[in-house]
Design a protein around this motif. Structure first.
Motif, short mmCIF file in Angstrom:
data_model
loop_
_atom_site.label_atom_id
_atom_site.label_comp_id
_atom_site.label_asym_id
_atom_site.label_seq_id
_atom_site.Cartn_x
_atom_site.Cartn_y
_atom_site.Cartn_z
N ASP A 92 -6.10 -0.09 17.84
CA ASP A 92 -6.44 0.28 17.09
C ASP A 92 -4.96 -0.41 16.09
OD1 ASP A 92 -7.77 0.58 14.22
OD2 ASP A 92 -9.66 1.64 15.60
N VAL A 93 -5.29 -0.65 15.29
CA VAL A 93 -4.34 -1.68 14.37
C VAL A 93 -4.91 -1.32 12.98
CG1 VAL A 93 -2.15 -2.23 13.35
CG2 VAL A 93 -2.73 -2.50 15.41
N GLY A 94 -5.83 -0.45 12.29
CA GLY A 94 -6.30 -0.25 11.08
C GLY A 94 -7.52 -0.27 11.20
N GLY A 95 -7.94 -0.60 12.73
CA GLY A 95 -9.34 -0.67 12.14
C GLY A 95 -9.88 -2.14 12.79
N ARG A 96 -8.46 -2.98 12.89
CA ARG A 96 -8.49 -4.68 14.05
C ARG A 96 -8.23 -3.50 14.86
NH1 ARG A 96 -5.26 -7.91 10.41
NH2 ARG A 96 -3.93 -5.61 9.74
N LEU A 97 -8.60 -4.44 16.35
CA LEU A 97 -8.23 -4.55 17.55
C LEU A 97 -7.36 -5.83 18.61
CD1 LEU A 97 -11.91 -3.34 19.56
CD2 LEU A 97 -9.67 -2.13 18.93
N GLY A 98 -6.08 -4.81 18.59
CA GLY A 98 -4.86 -5.48 19.26
C GLY A 98 -4.92 -5.97 20.77
N GLU A 99 -5.25 -7.25 21.46
CA GLU A 99 -4.82 -7.10 22.33
C GLU A 99 -3.36 -7.56 23.19
OE1 GLU A 99 -6.43 -7.03 26.31
OE2 GLU A 99 -8.21 -7.25 24.00
N VAL A 100 -2.51 -6.45 23.53
CA VAL A 100 -1.37 -6.80 24.17
C VAL A 100 -1.33 -7.98 25.14
CG1 VAL A 100 0.36 -5.07 25.19
CG2 VAL A 100 -1.31 -4.18 24.03
N ALA A 101 -0.87 -8.82 24.64
CA ALA A 101 0.02 -9.60 24.85
C ALA A 101 1.13 -9.73 26.30
CB ALA A 101 0.88 -10.26 23.46
N ASP A 143 -0.51 -5.72 9.38
CA ASP A 143 -0.55 -7.10 9.45
C ASP A 143 0.47 -7.25 10.83
OD1 ASP A 143 -2.49 -7.41 8.46
OD2 ASP A 143 -1.18 -8.14 6.96
N HIS A 144 1.40 -6.91 10.69
CA HIS A 144 3.31 -7.02 10.86
C HIS A 144 2.96 -6.40 12.56
CE1 HIS A 144 5.86 -8.22 7.30
NE2 HIS A 144 4.80 -8.89 7.50
N ALA A 204 2.09 -10.75 19.99
CA ALA A 204 3.17 -12.16 20.44
C ALA A 204 3.16 -13.00 19.43
CB ALA A 204 2.98 -12.06 22.18
N ARG A 205 2.57 -12.91 18.04
CA ARG A 205 2.99 -13.87 17.07
C ARG A 205 4.00 -13.20 16.60
NH1 ARG A 205 -0.67 -12.39 13.76
NH2 ARG A 205 -2.34 -11.20 14.60
N PHE A 206 5.19 -13.15 17.04
CA PHE A 206 6.61 -12.98 16.08
C PHE A 206 6.59 -13.63 15.11
CE2 PHE A 206 6.98 -12.15 20.76
CZ PHE A 206 7.26 -10.93 20.07
N SER A 207 6.40 -14.90 14.96
CA SER A 207 6.77 -15.51 13.32
C SER A 207 6.01 -14.93 12.22
CB SER A 207 6.85 -17.01 13.69
OG SER A 207 4.84 -17.34 13.48
N ASP A 208 4.73 -13.78 12.65
CA ASP A 208 4.07 -13.68 11.75
C ASP A 208 3.72 -11.75 11.59
OD1 ASP A 208 2.28 -15.59 11.13
OD2 ASP A 208 1.00 -15.32 12.96
N ALA A 209 5.53 -11.16 12.65
CA ALA A 209 5.56 -9.81 12.11
C ALA A 209 6.80 -8.94 11.16
CB ALA A 209 5.48 -9.82 14.33
N GLY A 210 7.15 -10.44 10.91
CA GLY A 210 8.42 -9.56 9.76
C GLY A 210 9.73 -8.79 10.74
N ASP A 211 9.73 -7.37 10.43
CA ASP A 211 11.37 -6.81 10.77
C ASP A 211 10.56 -5.86 12.29
OD1 ASP A 211 12.69 -8.16 9.46
OD2 ASP A 211 12.26 -6.03 7.57
N VAL A 212 9.40 -6.10 12.07
CA VAL A 212 8.10 -5.54 13.27
C VAL A 212 8.46 -6.07 14.21
CG1 VAL A 212 6.36 -4.64 14.10
CG2 VAL A 212 6.80 -3.80 12.02
N PHE A 243 10.36 1.16 14.54
CA PHE A 243 8.78 0.84 15.17
C PHE A 243 8.49 -0.36 15.45
CE2 PHE A 243 7.60 4.20 11.64
CZ PHE A 243 7.08 5.30 12.91
N GLY A 244 9.10 -1.16 15.75
CA GLY A 244 9.09 -2.24 16.19
C GLY A 244 9.87 -2.27 18.09
N ALA A 245 10.67 -1.73 17.42
CA ALA A 245 11.38 -1.71 19.18
C ALA A 245 10.49 -0.14 19.71
CB ALA A 245 13.24 -1.27 18.65
N LEU A 246 10.35 0.45 19.00
CA LEU A 246 9.64 1.57 20.43
C LEU A 246 8.39 0.98 20.57
CD1 LEU A 246 9.39 4.59 20.05
CD2 LEU A 246 8.57 5.57 18.19
N LEU A 247 7.81 0.40 19.83
CA LEU A 247 5.87 -0.21 20.30
C LEU A 247 6.83 -1.02 21.07
CD1 LEU A 247 2.99 -0.33 19.54
CD2 LEU A 247 3.53 -2.32 18.10
#
Length: 177
Positions: free
Chosen positions: A168-177, A89-90, A97-105, A58-62
């Motif tokens: 929208d990631v589970g109710g939280r909005l993410g800004e594409v880096a 969260d991941h 682009a917080r990859f240290s917090d993104a795990g396998d994603v 899913f990380g690669a697809l995203l």
């Protein structure tokens, strides 16, 4: 008859994911053969590999999808990932682009970014995927990196591309880096 079945499938998909399938209907109306080809594409693009590496896929697809478009197609990938139990969260960390917090994603996301970047240097993320999850996971992540951009690019080609949006990631909005 085939056209009606294709339209019904597109409508069902649109309802399930609250996704605008107008472009699918346009393709089906234009050519049944093209509509069939569009429905067969997931046989290639959705090769997900082993369950243990699903977050990598899913990380690669995203990453690939966001490279092509950061609108509804990116949202669709996130919604599908959440449906499959991938960590919100991941996903959010990878989008930002917080990859240290993104795990396998994040691993899959960075792998795809490097594959897309036209670099012929060794892809250290590929080595990590292979070492941790095996060759099948690497093949699946490669499919995702190569095919995620298809739908956004295809839709733009039809004049149905969309502007970027916050994801929208589970109710939280993410800004594409």
């Amino acid at each position: 008859m085939i056209r009606a079945v294709l339209h019904a499938g597109a409508r069902a998909f649109g309802r399930k994911y609250a996704y605008d399938t107008d472009y699918m209907h346009e393709v089906i109306d234009t050519s049944v053969g093209a509509g069939l080809a569009l429905t067969l594409f997931p046989m290639l693009s959705q090769h997900r590999g082993p369950q243990v590496a699903r977050a990598v896929w899913f990380g690669a697809l995203l990453a690939s999808t966001l490279d092509g478009d950061c609108g509804p197609c990116g949202q669709l990938v996130v919604d599908m990932a959440l449906e499959q139990g991938v960590s919100a969260d991941h996903l959010l960390a990878a989008i930002e682009a917080r990859f240290s917090d993104a795990g396998d994603v994040g691993l899959g996301f960075q792998f795809a970014q490097q594959a897309i970047a036209r670099s012929y240097d060794a892809n250290e993320f590929a080595d990590t995927i292979r070492a941790r999850f095996g060759d099948h996971a690497l093949v699946a992540a490669s499919f995702a990196a190569a095919t995620g951009r298809f739908y956004p690019v295809f839709k733009r080609g039809l004049g149905q591309g969309h502007a970027c949006q916050r994801i929208d990631v589970g109710g939280r909005l993410g800004e594409v880096a």
